[in-house]
Design a protein around this motif. Structure first.
Motif, PDB file in Angstrom:
ATOM      1  N   LEU A 141     -33.115  53.137 -30.600  1.00  0.00           N
ATOM      2  CA  LEU A 141     -34.233  52.270 -30.225  1.00  0.00           C
ATOM      3  C   LEU A 141     -34.033  51.689 -28.834  1.00  0.00           C
ATOM      4  O   LEU A 141     -34.977  51.605 -28.036  1.00  0.00           O
ATOM      5  CB  LEU A 141     -34.413  51.147 -31.241  1.00  0.00           C
ATOM      6  N   GLY A 142     -32.804  51.288 -28.538  1.00  0.00           N
ATOM      7  CA  GLY A 142     -32.504  50.745 -27.219  1.00  0.00           C
ATOM      8  C   GLY A 142     -32.767  51.765 -26.132  1.00  0.00           C
ATOM      9  O   GLY A 142     -33.341  51.458 -25.087  1.00  0.00           O
ATOM     10  N   CYS A 143     -32.344  52.997 -26.388  1.00  0.00           N
ATOM     11  CA  CYS A 143     -32.586  54.065 -25.405  1.00  0.00           C
ATOM     12  C   CYS A 143     -34.078  54.349 -25.254  1.00  0.00           C
ATOM     13  O   CYS A 143     -34.540  54.701 -24.168  1.00  0.00           O
ATOM     14  CB  CYS A 143     -31.846  55.336 -25.812  1.00  0.00           C
ATOM     15  N   ALA A 144     -34.819  54.208 -26.317  1.00  0.00           N
ATOM     16  CA  ALA A 144     -36.261  54.453 -26.255  1.00  0.00           C
ATOM     17  C   ALA A 144     -36.975  53.325 -25.506  1.00  0.00           C
ATOM     18  O   ALA A 144     -37.959  53.562 -24.810  1.00  0.00           O
ATOM     19  CB  ALA A 144     -36.840  54.597 -27.661  1.00  0.00           C
ATOM     20  N   VAL A 145     -36.489  52.103 -25.632  1.00  0.00           N
ATOM     21  CA  VAL A 145     -37.144  50.945 -25.032  1.00  0.00           C
ATOM     22  C   VAL A 145     -36.788  50.794 -23.555  1.00  0.00           C
ATOM     23  O   VAL A 145     -37.620  50.382 -22.756  1.00  0.00           O
ATOM     24  CB  VAL A 145     -36.777  49.661 -25.811  1.00  0.00           C
ATOM     25  N   LEU A 146     -35.563  51.144 -23.161  1.00  0.00           N
ATOM     26  CA  LEU A 146     -35.142  50.950 -21.771  1.00  0.00           C
ATOM     27  C   LEU A 146     -36.040  51.665 -20.765  1.00  0.00           C
ATOM     28  O   LEU A 146     -36.398  51.068 -19.747  1.00  0.00           O
ATOM     29  CB  LEU A 146     -33.684  51.362 -21.594  1.00  0.00           C
ATOM     30  N   PRO A 147     -36.426  52.916 -20.978  1.00  0.00           N
ATOM     31  CA  PRO A 147     -37.329  53.537 -19.991  1.00  0.00           C
ATOM     32  C   PRO A 147     -38.664  52.799 -19.878  1.00  0.00           C
ATOM     33  O   PRO A 147     -39.219  52.696 -18.794  1.00  0.00           O
ATOM     34  CB  PRO A 147     -37.534  54.957 -20.528  1.00  0.00           C
ATOM     35  N   VAL A 148     -39.165  52.292 -20.991  1.00  0.00           N
ATOM     36  CA  VAL A 148     -40.425  51.552 -20.964  1.00  0.00           C
ATOM     37  C   VAL A 148     -40.256  50.287 -20.143  1.00  0.00           C
ATOM     38  O   VAL A 148     -41.095  49.944 -19.312  1.00  0.00           O
ATOM     39  CB  VAL A 148     -40.898  51.226 -22.403  1.00  0.00           C
ATOM     40  N   ILE A 149     -39.133  49.590 -20.370  1.00  0.00           N
ATOM     41  CA  ILE A 149     -38.881  48.353 -19.630  1.00  0.00           C
ATOM     42  C   ILE A 149     -38.711  48.653 -18.144  1.00  0.00           C
ATOM     43  O   ILE A 149     -39.282  47.987 -17.298  1.00  0.00           O
ATOM     44  CB  ILE A 149     -37.642  47.630 -20.197  1.00  0.00           C
ATOM     45  N   SER A 150     -37.908  49.682 -17.841  1.00  0.00           N
ATOM     46  CA  SER A 150     -37.659  49.969 -16.431  1.00  0.00           C
ATOM     47  C   SER A 150     -38.909  50.488 -15.725  1.00  0.00           C
ATOM     48  O   SER A 150     -39.077  50.278 -14.539  1.00  0.00           O
ATOM     49  CB  SER A 150     -36.505  50.964 -16.278  1.00  0.00           C
ATOM     50  N   SER A 151     -39.795  51.152 -16.435  1.00  0.00           N
ATOM     51  CA  SER A 151     -41.007  51.648 -15.783  1.00  0.00           C
ATOM     52  C   SER A 151     -42.023  50.540 -15.569  1.00  0.00           C
ATOM     53  O   SER A 151     -42.944  50.695 -14.780  1.00  0.00           O
ATOM     54  CB  SER A 151     -41.624  52.783 -16.601  1.00  0.00           C
ATOM     55  N   ALA A 152     -41.860  49.434 -16.280  1.00  0.00           N
ATOM     56  CA  ALA A 152     -42.800  48.330 -16.104  1.00  0.00           C
ATOM     57  C   ALA A 152     -42.657  47.724 -14.710  1.00  0.00           C
ATOM     58  O   ALA A 152     -43.602  47.163 -14.178  1.00  0.00           O
ATOM     59  CB  ALA A 152     -42.573  47.270 -17.173  1.00  0.00           C
ATOM     60  N   GLY A 153     -41.467  47.831 -14.114  1.00  0.00           N
ATOM     61  CA  GLY A 153     -41.280  47.415 -12.734  1.00  0.00           C
ATOM     62  C   GLY A 153     -41.090  45.930 -12.540  1.00  0.00           C
ATOM     63  O   GLY A 153     -40.184  45.516 -11.855  1.00  0.00           O
ATOM     64  N   ASP A 154     -41.902  45.105 -13.100  1.00  0.00           N
ATOM     65  CA  ASP A 154     -41.795  43.677 -12.862  1.00  0.00           C
ATOM     66  C   ASP A 154     -41.084  42.931 -13.985  1.00  0.00           C
ATOM     67  O   ASP A 154     -41.032  41.716 -13.976  1.00  0.00           O
ATOM     68  CB  ASP A 154     -43.183  43.081 -12.623  1.00  0.00           C
ATOM     69  N   VAL A 155     -40.527  43.636 -14.936  1.00  0.00           N
ATOM     70  CA  VAL A 155     -39.775  43.004 -16.022  1.00  0.00           C
ATOM     71  C   VAL A 155     -38.355  42.757 -15.531  1.00  0.00           C
ATOM     72  O   VAL A 155     -37.699  43.653 -15.021  1.00  0.00           O
ATOM     73  CB  VAL A 155     -39.755  43.897 -17.284  1.00  0.00           C
ATOM     74  N   THR A 156     -37.900  41.524 -15.640  1.00  0.00           N
ATOM     75  CA  THR A 156     -36.545  41.198 -15.202  1.00  0.00           C
ATOM     76  C   THR A 156     -35.674  40.899 -16.410  1.00  0.00           C
ATOM     77  O   THR A 156     -36.072  40.178 -17.319  1.00  0.00           O
ATOM     78  CB  THR A 156     -36.541  39.993 -14.252  1.00  0.00           C
ATOM     79  N   VAL A 157     -34.497  41.473 -16.390  1.00  0.00           N
ATOM     80  CA  VAL A 157     -33.555  41.351 -17.503  1.00  0.00           C
ATOM     81  C   VAL A 157     -32.286  40.694 -16.986  1.00  0.00           C
ATOM     82  O   VAL A 157     -31.821  40.992 -15.887  1.00  0.00           O
ATOM     83  CB  VAL A 157     -33.214  42.737 -18.096  1.00  0.00           C
ATOM     84  N   ALA A 158     -31.726  39.800 -17.772  1.00  0.00           N
ATOM     85  CA  ALA A 158     -30.459  39.150 -17.429  1.00  0.00           C
ATOM     86  C   ALA A 158     -29.563  39.146 -18.659  1.00  0.00           C
ATOM     87  O   ALA A 158     -30.011  39.406 -19.778  1.00  0.00           O
ATOM     88  CB  ALA A 158     -30.702  37.735 -16.939  1.00  0.00           C
ATOM     89  N   VAL A 159     -28.322  38.833 -18.419  1.00  0.00           N
ATOM     90  CA  VAL A 159     -27.318  38.820 -19.476  1.00  0.00           C
ATOM     91  C   VAL A 159     -26.613  37.481 -19.442  1.00  0.00           C
ATOM     92  O   VAL A 159     -26.406  36.899 -18.378  1.00  0.00           O
ATOM     93  CB  VAL A 159     -26.290  39.947 -19.243  1.00  0.00           C
ATOM     94  N   VAL A 160     -26.236  37.003 -20.629  1.00  0.00           N
ATOM     95  CA  VAL A 160     -25.454  35.779 -20.725  1.00  0.00           C
ATOM     96  C   VAL A 160     -24.299  36.025 -21.694  1.00  0.00           C
ATOM     97  O   VAL A 160     -24.466  36.685 -22.718  1.00  0.00           O
ATOM     98  CB  VAL A 160     -26.335  34.579 -21.158  1.00  0.00           C
ATOM     99  N   ASN A 161     -23.130  35.535 -21.335  1.00  0.00           N
ATOM    100  CA  ASN A 161     -21.938  35.686 -22.159  1.00  0.00           C
ATOM    101  C   ASN A 161     -21.821  34.458 -23.070  1.00  0.00           C
ATOM    102  O   ASN A 161     -21.300  33.415 -22.662  1.00  0.00           O
ATOM    103  CB  ASN A 161     -20.704  35.832 -21.266  1.00  0.00           C
ATOM    104  N   VAL A 162     -22.284  34.588 -24.289  1.00  0.00           N
ATOM    105  CA  VAL A 162     -22.329  33.460 -25.220  1.00  0.00           C
ATOM    106  C   VAL A 162     -20.932  33.012 -25.617  1.00  0.00           C
ATOM    107  O   VAL A 162     -20.683  31.812 -25.766  1.00  0.00           O
ATOM    108  CB  VAL A 162     -23.171  33.819 -26.471  1.00  0.00           C
ATOM    109  N   VAL A 163     -20.010  33.939 -25.753  1.00  0.00           N
ATOM    110  CA  VAL A 163     -18.634  33.573 -26.114  1.00  0.00           C
ATOM    111  C   VAL A 163     -18.046  32.670 -25.038  1.00  0.00           C
ATOM    112  O   VAL A 163     -17.418  31.650 -25.342  1.00  0.00           O
ATOM    113  CB  VAL A 163     -17.771  34.832 -26.327  1.00  0.00           C
TER     114      VAL A 163
END
Length: 187
Positions: A26-48
């Motif tokens: 599912l992640g692999c299927a969703v990533l191309p959609v997200i990356s093709s959207a162009g204006d979607v910004t993704v960030a990461v946070v280290n909760v630990v």
């Protein structure tokens, strides 16, 4: 029934593996959609890291320590009494009658059992309180993460399952800074 455990564990492991694989697909299927959207910004946070470095964590630990200090002192005093009775038994054993020695041994055993129960109860209560406080802190962290994400105009913040993220995509330091500001404002 004993022979069913390996089968049960194997089937549980298989189920977990299937779920993991499903998430990866599912992640692999969703990533191309997200990356093709162009204006979607993704960030990461280290909760630990947040749960270990946020100043509120140290305050929670200190609060819990203070809350249970009197019970710890009491169990320490009980342990000292038991040690004194054991010393007395070793020191005066030759001078005691068999009945006195057995009575003292029973007293030591009884006190030791009560002490062990008190220690287990203390640890259980402490873990419960720590879990309650950490759950509250996790909710605060989630709110702060959302606040930072909104301020940074982020669309998605991932908090686990990330193998690698660039420094630009990692907002952990910003969330920690906000947690420190939040802590300083409270104090």
């Amino acid at each position: 029934p004993v022979f069913l455990w390996p089968d049960l564990l194997m089937s549980w492991g298989t189920v977990m593996m299937k779920r993991w694989l499903t998430l990866v697909v599912l992640g692999c299927a969703v990533l191309p959609v997200i990356s093709s959207a162009g204006d979607v910004t993704v960030a990461v946070v280290n909760v630990v890291r947040l749960q270990t470095e946020a100043p509120q964590v140290a305050q929670v630990r200190e609060r819990i320590k203070a809350e249970f200090l009197s019970r710890e002192v009491k169990t320490s005093a009980q342990q000292e009494q038991i040690n004194q009775l054991e010393q007395k038994l070793r020191r005066d054993r030759a001078e005691m009658s068999e009945a006195e020695a057995k009575s003292l041994q029973r007293d030591i055993r009884s006190r030791t059992l009560r002490l062990e129960n008190a220690k287990e109860e203390l640890e259980s209560d402490r873990r419960l309180r720590l879990n309650e406080e950490m759950d509250h802190l996790r909710r605060v962290l989630s709110e702060v993460i959302a606040e930072v994400a909104t301020a940074e105009n982020l669309d998605i913040v991932l908090e686990s399952g990330v193998t690698w993220a660039s420094d630009r995509a990692n907002i952990t330091d910003k969330v920690l800074d906000r947690m420190r500001e939040f802590n300083n404002a409270k104090n």
